[in-house]
Design a protein around this motif. Structure first.
Motif, PDB file in Angstrom:
ATOM      1  N   UNK A   1       0.835  -1.198   0.000  1.00  8.38           N
ATOM      2  CA  UNK A   1       0.000   0.000   0.000  1.00  8.38           C
ATOM      3  C   UNK A   1       0.873   1.252   0.000  1.00  8.38           C
ATOM      4  N   UNK A   2       0.452   2.244  -0.774  1.00  8.67           N
ATOM      5  CA  UNK A   2       1.191   3.504  -0.848  1.00  8.67           C
ATOM      6  C   UNK A   2       1.263   4.177   0.519  1.00  8.67           C
ATOM      7  N   UNK A   3       0.208   4.037   1.303  1.00  3.84           N
ATOM      8  CA  UNK A   3       0.167   4.696   2.610  1.00  3.84           C
ATOM      9  C   UNK A   3       1.243   4.157   3.548  1.00  3.84           C
ATOM     10  N   UNK A   4       1.569   2.876   3.429  1.00  2.44           N
ATOM     11  CA  UNK A   4       2.565   2.291   4.325  1.00  2.44           C
ATOM     12  C   UNK A   4       3.944   2.885   4.060  1.00  2.44           C
ATOM     13  N   UNK A   5       4.324   2.982   2.798  1.00  2.00           N
ATOM     14  CA  UNK A   5       5.631   3.559   2.479  1.00  2.00           C
ATOM     15  C   UNK A   5       5.658   5.061   2.730  1.00  2.00           C
ATOM     16  N   UNK A   6       4.509   5.723   2.617  1.00  2.00           N
ATOM     17  CA  UNK A   6       4.441   7.172   2.825  1.00  2.00           C
ATOM     18  C   UNK A   6       4.717   7.557   4.276  1.00  2.00           C
ATOM     19  N   UNK A   7       4.570   6.634   5.197  1.00  2.00           N
ATOM     20  CA  UNK A   7       4.857   6.935   6.604  1.00  2.00           C
ATOM     21  C   UNK A   7       6.288   7.437   6.785  1.00  2.00           C
ATOM     22  N   UNK A   8       7.218   6.921   5.988  1.00  2.00           N
ATOM     23  CA  UNK A   8       8.617   7.317   6.127  1.00  2.00           C
ATOM     24  C   UNK A   8       8.895   8.664   5.459  1.00  2.00           C
ATOM     25  N   UNK A   9       7.965   9.126   4.650  1.00  2.00           N
ATOM     26  CA  UNK A   9       8.076  10.459   4.045  1.00  2.00           C
ATOM     27  C   UNK A   9       7.494  11.527   4.946  1.00  2.00           C
TER      28      UNK A   9
END
Length: 220
Positions: free
Chosen positions: A175-183
């Motif tokens: 999911x895009x949201x999971x990787x976006x946490x690090x942004x």
């Protein structure tokens, strides 16, 4: 209180994503969480550096092989959950952290390569069990999965279950949201919308509940 160790002998298996999702969801549910960054890539510290650390969470960086056990014990207080994000190799630090675990989670993608290398983490756990003379609860977490499970994933799951290895259900999907946490830092409820946020929150929340249930069963 519980110590959850995130271990995999393969880089890119989703250890830090698993740690952040688990920590933030447990904190959202009311738990007090300490997260230890033991990975030289410092992904956990990068997430925490965004100055949006969710309530009930603290992070500890600069953990070394010689200090990891001491730091775990320092934060192992009543009412607190300690989550340890380890480096992606088989090392003395990894073994020392596993020795303190109430539950070890082994993230892996649903590929033969990840499953083969993930077996090294299972071997490390077995070595620590033999050394300590006790069982260490552990389970595999499939990461970056798709809605429709591949034949390869089904085959790997069947093989693991036949060996008596637990698998956390549900897996963590890609999911895009999971990787976006690090942004963006923070948690799934504070970051800007990334695709199907409702689905991402439900996936992460259900995953955290499943881990907590396994932990509760282990500590009875």
């Amino acid at each position: 209180m519980p110590v959850i160790v995130i271990a995999s002998s393969k880089g890119g298996a989703g250890k830090s994503t698993t740690a952040v999702l688990l920590g933030t969801e447990l904190a959202h549910a009311g738990a007090t969480v300490t997260m230890l960054d033991c990975d030289p890539n410092h992904s956990l510290s990068l997430w925490a550096s965004k100055n949006k650390l969710p309530k009930n969470i603290e992070t500890v960086s600069d953990v070394t092989e010689s200090s990891v056990v001491k730091i775990i014990k320092q934060h192992d207080d009543d009412g607190r959950i300690v989550i340890v994000d380890l480096e992606g190799v088989a090392s003395r630090m990894v073994s020392r952290a596993i020795s303190q675990a109430d539950l070890v989670l082994i993230p892996m993608r649903a590929t033969i390569l990840d499953a083969t290398i993930g077996a090294r983490s299972l071997a490390l756990i077995a070595e620590e069990e033999e050394s300590l003379g006790r069982e260490i609860a552990h389970a595999v977490v499939f990461t970056m999965t798709r809605a429709i499970r591949s034949k390869q994933q089904n085959g790997i799951e069947t093989s693991l279950r036949e060996q008596g290895i637990r698998i956390v259900e549900p897996p963590l999907m890609e999911r895009a949201a999971f990787s976006a946490l690090f942004e963006f830092g923070g948690d799934l409820r504070s970051i800007p919308s990334q695709g199907n946020m409702e689905g991402a929150v439900e996936n992460a929340s259900s995953f955290a509940r499943a881990v907590y249930q396994q932990l509760a069963e282990t500590m009875k």
